[in-house]
Design an enzyme around this catalytic site. Sequence first.
Site, PDB file in Angstrom:
ATOM      1  N   ASP A 371       0.866  -1.184   0.000  1.00  0.00           N
ATOM      2  CA  ASP A 371       0.000   0.000   0.000  1.00  0.00           C
ATOM      3  C   ASP A 371       0.900   1.230   0.000  1.00  0.00           C
ATOM      4  OD1 ASP A 371      -2.239   1.837   0.489  1.00  0.00           O
ATOM      5  OD2 ASP A 371      -3.335   0.069   1.161  1.00  0.00           O
ATOM      6  N   HIS A 394       2.196   1.903  -3.240  1.00  0.00           N
ATOM      7  CA  HIS A 394       1.253   2.833  -3.857  1.00  0.00           C
ATOM      8  C   HIS A 394       1.739   4.275  -3.773  1.00  0.00           C
ATOM      9  CE1 HIS A 394      -2.436  -0.101  -3.509  1.00  0.00           C
ATOM     10  NE2 HIS A 394      -1.367  -0.668  -4.051  1.00  0.00           N
TER      11      HIS A 394
END
Length: 564
Positions: A371, A394
């Site tokens: 993430d 991310h």
Amino acid sequence: MKRLEAKLRSRWWISKLEDVAIILQASSFFSQLDLHVVTWCHWWFRKQMGKKKRRRKEMIEPRKHSPNRGCTARRGKHWRQSRQTSASLSKKKGSHGGSKSHHVSGSNPKAPPSHNASPSSPIPPKPKEEIIPTPPKKGYKGSDSVIFNVLDFGAKGNGESDDTKAFEDAWVAACKVEGSTVMVPADYVFFVGPISFSGPYCQPDIVFQLDGTIMAPTDHRTWGKGLLQWIQFTKLIGVTIRGSGIIDGRGSVWWQDSSFDEPIDDEMKLIIPMNKTRDEAKPTPVGSNLEGKIPSIKPTALRFYGSFNVTVTGITIQNSPQCHLKFDNCVGVLVHDISVSSPGNSPNTDGIHLQNSKDVLIHSTSLSCGDDCVSIQTGCSNIYIHNVNCWPGHGISIGSLGKDNTKACVSNITVRDVTMHNTMNGVRIKTWQGGSGSVQNVLFSNIQMSEVQLPIVIDQFYCDKAKCSNQTSGVAQSGIDYEKIRGTYTVKPVHFACSDNQPCRDVTLTTIELKPLQERYHLHDPFCWQTFGELKTPTSPPIGCLQIGKPSSNRVQYEENDSR
């Protein structure tokens, strides 16, 4: 005068004032002033003691950031390392970071890895290495620090026996000694369940010297119905975690049991593969002692709450069930030379998560996760991030903010000298419809992108569900600067999606050089909606969708107006 003297003697520090009064009485010139002088001194000392108590209370119990409290950030300045705030952080960290001597039975801990940091970076000095005789049991004096080795409190370190109680007992002993060290020695694997190293009555400047490996349990019975964190440090002053050791969350069993309705990254909707199919494969566990179903609530591996002057350096945090390292309600945070590692497809495994924290410096760190490499949430201000590698993950994100119609305040954020490779996003701001508050004074500078799907993103329509309702209010965004962002993208170079009611204002782009790289995805041109600002230099590709100037009506809600 006698009544006043009796009152003053109730405090130990008044004895010095009595000496002053005697001297004054001996002088005929000051005979009429002695009472006034003593009375004034008494008032001044009481005032100073009151300030000291209030400051200590604020350190131990930091102010909670209510969604209804105003966003009071100053506009027009990014928080940079060269500013006074950074200098203050450096000064605070220098008072304890790396200053304590330490020793492991049979092994000396390694100093944090060297790096080429700027001269102003508040890097703790290299600890002195020296050989200390075999310690007696239950704590021993090592140079200028009292050391509490978890082995002396019954820890086995064989990776099978439960060492939680030994860690708790070592902490209780160290908590009573200022500047003490809890030693987790190298060449041992410690099996430790959920644990909290708590203040607020611990002495300051405790060092947690981690050179061995701490391993999380995977038996569902250990976690009950679910816990939000595994290892937690709360309400401490000057705490430091350092060393060459590993915190292993063994998160694969949690990832595999993740439900399909868990939150998903909204930017996935923008990424359309050439064959119009998506890879929904979930991570495969490497094996576990799992007995029964793991709870749906996944814990953060390492969390700091309500603490002041926190340092984390040298260690590795890997395979967390969820977020790896979290700071909540902390003031004065220094993170450097650490490593975070988990697979790119491990769900919701943020690298470093910041919330309600200020005066944070993160540098010289490698973050690989499933993430956001760094996630900056509401209540954060004065955040400086530089010399960080992010891959996979991310990207570095501010948000998501304003979920469930809450108020979010983020200001004075600087992210620079960062390398990103094969990440979903590069630098991103994401907010929900229906929220309020503001994001102000953000600088993204000198970011090197390599095969990044969406390098530059502002998304005021963020939604991690299949569908979200449309709402008119939103988190205002202004003073967002992008400069020297170069590299390659695989989907879209710029995505600015701002709301009609809260257009993004004062967005500047300088030296943006992003080249397309055709891989598995459809390529798209830059996209802008209700985004106003300035192109200070030509960009590649051209970003003609940015509206030059300011919105026709001042719809950006600054907090000064909200609070009236």
